[in-house]
Design a protein around this motif. Structure first.
Motif, PDB file in Angstrom:
ATOM      1  N   THR A   1       0.842  -1.194  -0.012  1.00  0.00           N
ATOM      2  CA  THR A   1      -0.072   0.026  -0.088  1.00  0.00           C
ATOM      3  C   THR A   1       0.861   1.277   0.011  1.00  0.00           C
ATOM      4  O   THR A   1       0.421   2.278  -0.801  1.00  0.00           O
TER       5      THR A   1
ATOM      6  N   THR B   1      -5.735  -0.985  -0.189  1.00  0.00           N
ATOM      7  CA  THR B   1      -5.925   0.448   0.448  1.00  0.00           C
ATOM      8  C   THR B   1      -5.412   1.466  -0.471  1.00  0.00           C
ATOM      9  O   THR B   1      -6.049   2.637  -0.722  1.00  0.00           O
TER      10      THR B   1
ATOM     11  N   ALA C   1      -7.443   1.824  -3.552  1.00  0.00           N
ATOM     12  CA  ALA C   1      -8.744   2.456  -3.199  1.00  0.00           C
ATOM     13  C   ALA C   1      -8.373   4.082  -3.231  1.00  0.00           C
ATOM     14  O   ALA C   1      -9.190   4.813  -3.656  1.00  0.00           O
ATOM     15  N   ASN C   2      -7.207   4.405  -2.696  1.00  0.00           N
ATOM     16  CA  ASN C   2      -7.041   6.033  -2.540  1.00  0.00           C
ATOM     17  C   ASN C   2      -6.877   6.396  -3.916  1.00  0.00           C
ATOM     18  O   ASN C   2      -6.948   7.291  -4.359  1.00  0.00           O
TER      19      ASN C   2
ATOM     20  N   HIS D   1      -8.029   5.006  -6.589  1.00  0.00           N
ATOM     21  CA  HIS D   1      -9.364   5.155  -7.484  1.00  0.00           C
ATOM     22  C   HIS D   1     -10.173   6.385  -6.923  1.00  0.00           C
ATOM     23  O   HIS D   1     -10.710   7.231  -7.778  1.00  0.00           O
ATOM     24  N   LEU D   2     -10.271   6.869  -5.634  1.00  0.00           N
ATOM     25  CA  LEU D   2     -10.970   7.894  -5.096  1.00  0.00           C
ATOM     26  C   LEU D   2     -10.355   9.198  -5.603  1.00  0.00           C
ATOM     27  O   LEU D   2     -10.894  10.121  -5.952  1.00  0.00           O
TER      28      LEU D   2
ATOM     29  N   HIS E   1      -3.427  13.531   0.495  1.00  0.00           N
ATOM     30  CA  HIS E   1      -4.079  12.346  -0.093  1.00  0.00           C
ATOM     31  C   HIS E   1      -5.359  12.238   0.913  1.00  0.00           C
ATOM     32  O   HIS E   1      -5.281  11.659   2.088  1.00  0.00           O
TER      33      HIS E   1
ATOM     34  N   ARG F   1      -8.819  12.033   0.025  1.00  0.00           N
ATOM     35  CA  ARG F   1     -10.089  11.246  -0.483  1.00  0.00           C
ATOM     36  C   ARG F   1     -10.369  10.238   0.426  1.00  0.00           C
ATOM     37  O   ARG F   1     -11.404   9.830   0.713  1.00  0.00           O
ATOM     38  N   LEU F   2      -9.422   9.256   0.755  1.00  0.00           N
ATOM     39  CA  LEU F   2      -9.898   8.225   1.602  1.00  0.00           C
ATOM     40  C   LEU F   2      -9.229   8.350   3.115  1.00  0.00           C
ATOM     41  O   LEU F   2      -9.645   7.938   3.981  1.00  0.00           O
TER      42      LEU F   2
ATOM     43  N   SER G   1      -6.134   8.062   4.530  1.00  0.00           N
ATOM     44  CA  SER G   1      -5.468   6.845   5.248  1.00  0.00           C
ATOM     45  C   SER G   1      -4.233   7.246   5.847  1.00  0.00           C
ATOM     46  O   SER G   1      -3.367   7.827   5.233  1.00  0.00           O
TER      47      SER G   1
ATOM     48  N   SER H   1      -0.286   7.536   4.184  1.00  0.00           N
ATOM     49  CA  SER H   1      -0.360   8.181   2.698  1.00  0.00           C
ATOM     50  C   SER H   1       0.725   9.209   2.589  1.00  0.00           C
ATOM     51  O   SER H   1       1.364   9.244   1.527  1.00  0.00           O
TER      52      SER H   1
END
Length: 591
Positions: free
Chosen positions: A78, A110, A113-114, A116-117, A438, A440-441, A443, A446
């Motif tokens: 990730t 994860t 997904a970051n 993608h968003l 970062h 949008r997710l 996390s 990141s």
């Protein structure tokens, strides 16, 4: 990397991508994995982040064998995806991540997904057990009868034949860079990846020319509403990244105050005379004061207006008009009703609106005075943070000391946690690429891994990663990646021995009970030195300065660690996140 060099490199990459004949030079009797890597490099994908492993070893060897390709060995999958996302943000180039089967693929989810968003075009190359063994539930089987990564991530391609491997990889790249950019998965079973291939004939590609016809009546209506408004506002979201020049001309042509969302902070420099800095989470007091008096017409560009983007700064009053422009029509009316929703390319819309406003003289006559009045005070929660001499150091003073010490050319990236609120609120983004996040997710880790991607994009410029002790415990071994690459990253660890954002948030939500989220005190400076990385502890204002950073990096380019012992009882008032959680809990209980 200088602007001229970066522009030249970008032109070269675009030329390779746009060539009508895509030839792949593969040595006779080379493997399918070599064909994949060489095809991607020919199209401009030359940087591969990842972690090696058995099933993906044919791809790893091909990267090492291929001229022009480089492998950045991350410490966790990730983290590789986070680094790749920051690299794309800084360069505009499409990166790849390389993961092995089973846990390698699941570890990456994860980060994928970051991406993608965040609409990051990203090629995910996942190794797998041999095709002939798939379905027998062997260890780490990633196929349809095992983990079924296609179902988890989104099916793009699974290499079925060595002969078609390169063209399938290019198909994944086309999907990643299409109308809706994002991650694309390419699964390469080990036996197919090792299969021998001869040089395939060149792929003849049709040239796609997509020219959207802008809805000019909507452009004209937006210009009229903004020019006539009593209290207008422009809201710039992260979707405007890549269109900075067009957006800057637009705000100048309209002459109205503007804010950015947190993710777009600095998209137009915050020193602009009509900038109210950013709204939403940890918003500036300029943005809060202006929106508190009510906005009658707002233009929102490239944002879905979620809780993080809006927070304590409602961008349009009840009964006001919202002009909402985005590539994705799914964002319209989701959080704020729009009087004029427009699905369009943000750069093209901005240029058309700026041209029309300039040609028709539709400059708002009140805009300059409105912005001046809103800015007639400190934008900060603490009016004079540079004068705070308390020890342990206040987080806001630490941000200002870091900003001054790092220099004008440095780029900042923040991880996720309480420190993020201070970085958002107190850092002044004077350049379009000064600030990165970062969000949008949201996390943890990141920013820590993302600092590697930023540093790799331009190793001549210092990167300051504002992070917390919790995030460093999760993802801190990416420090070794920065050290191995000699990247000038300053890891500024806001050390409070507590999950401090959780602590204060739960205290606000639930009162005094259940808020003991203390952790061990860790000496991150000593931890860094144990790995050969310079590190010092910071306790008081003034200990972070340019001379100190230069001394720490005097032995050569590479990362340093600042263990900053902050006052953990301080917090920004009304930052927005806890208030949103309170509303969610009430709404959930009432449903």
């Amino acid at each position: 990397m200088s602007v001229a060099v970066q522009a030249a490199r970008g032109a070269e990459v675009r030329a390779r991508r746009e060539s009508s004949i895509q030839s792949v030079t593969v040595k006779r009797e080379s493997s399918a994995s070599h064909a994949i890597v060489e095809a991607l490099v020919a199209r401009g994908v030359d940087t591969f982040f990842g972690v090696p492993g058995g099933p993906v070893s044919p791809i790893c060897k091909a990267i090492l064998d291929t001229e022009g390709a480089r492998f950045v060995e991350s410490r966790q999958e990730t983290s590789a995806a986070f680094a790749a996302a920051s690299y794309h943000r800084a360069t505009g180039e499409v990166p790849a991540i390389v993961v092995t089967a089973g846990p390698g693929a699941t570890n990456a989810v994860t980060g994928i997904a970051n991406a993608h968003l965040g609409r990051v075009p990203l090629i995910v190359i996942a190794g797998d057990v041999a095709w002939a063994s798939s379905g027998r539930l062997l260890l780490q089987d990633t196929g349809p009868e095992g983990l079924h990564m296609e179902r988890m991530v989104g099916h793009l391609c699974r290499t079925t034949s060595p002969r078609s491997a390169a063209t399938q990889a290019l198909a994944a790249l086309d999907a990643a860079t299409g109308a809706a950019p994002g991650p694309a998965l390419c699964v390469v079973p080990m036996d197919r990846g090792r299969g021998e291939v001869e040089a395939p004939p060149p792929v003849v590609r049709a040239q796609r020319e997509t020219r959207d016809t802008l809805p000019l009546p909507a452009v004209h209506q937006a210009a009229s509403w903004l020019a006539e408004a009593e209290r207008p506002l422009v809201v710039l979201g992260a979707g405007c990244r890549g269109h900075e020049g067009a957006v800057r001309k637009l705000v100048d042509a309209l002459g109205v105050p503007f804010v950015t969302t947190p993710q777009a902070k600095g998209l137009v420099p915050e020193t602009h005379p009509r900038s109210l800095r950013h709204g939403g989470m940890a918003a500036s007091l300029w943005a809060r004061a202006y929106t508190a008096e009510g906005v009658d017409v707002a233009l929102a560009l490239g944002t879905d207006l979620d809780d993080v983007s809006v927070g304590p700064t409602p961008y349009v009053r009840e009964g006001g008009r919202l002009i909402h422009v985005d590539l994705d029509p799914g964002v319209f009316h989701r959080n704020v009703p729009a009087a004029l929703p427009v699905a369009a390319d943000l750069g093209a819309f901005s240029r058309a609106l700026a041209r029309h406003a300039a040609a028709q003289g539709l400059l708002n006559p009140r805009g300059r005075a409105l912005a001046k009045a809103a800015r007639d005070r400190s934008p900060f929660d603490v009016a004079s943070p540079e004068d705070d001499e308390r020890a342990p150091i206040a987080p806001h003073r630490a941000i200002l000391d870091l900003e001054e010490a790092a220099g004008e050319e440095a780029r900042f990236i923040t991880d996720i946690g309480g420190h993020m609120l201070y970085a958002l609120h107190y850092l002044t983004a004077k350049r379009t690429d000064r600030f990165h996040i970062h969000l949008r997710l949201g996390s943890m880790g990141s920013g820590i891994a993302g600092a590697v991607g930023l540093g790799l994009a331009d190793p001549s410029r210092r990167v300051v990663c504002v992070c917390g002790d919790g995030g460093m415990q999760m993802n801190g071994m990416e420090l070794l990646v920065a050290a191995d690459l000699g990247l000038p990253v300053v890891y500024a660890v806001f050390n409070d021995a507590r999950y401090n954002m959780v602590h204060h948030g739960m205290k606000q939500l639930y009162g005094g009970g259940g808020t003991d989220w203390d952790t061990r005190w860790i000496d991150f400076a000593a931890w860094a030195r144990s790995m050969g990385v310079p590190g010092i502890r910071i306790h008081a204002p003034g200990q972070i300065d340019a001379a100190q950073l230069d001394r720490l990096q005097a032995s050569g380019p590479g990362p340093v660690v600042l263990d900053i012992r902050i006052d953990r009882e301080l917090q920004i008032r009304g930052a927005g996140r806890d208030e949103a959680l309170q509303r969610m809990s009430v709404e959930g209980g009432a449903s």
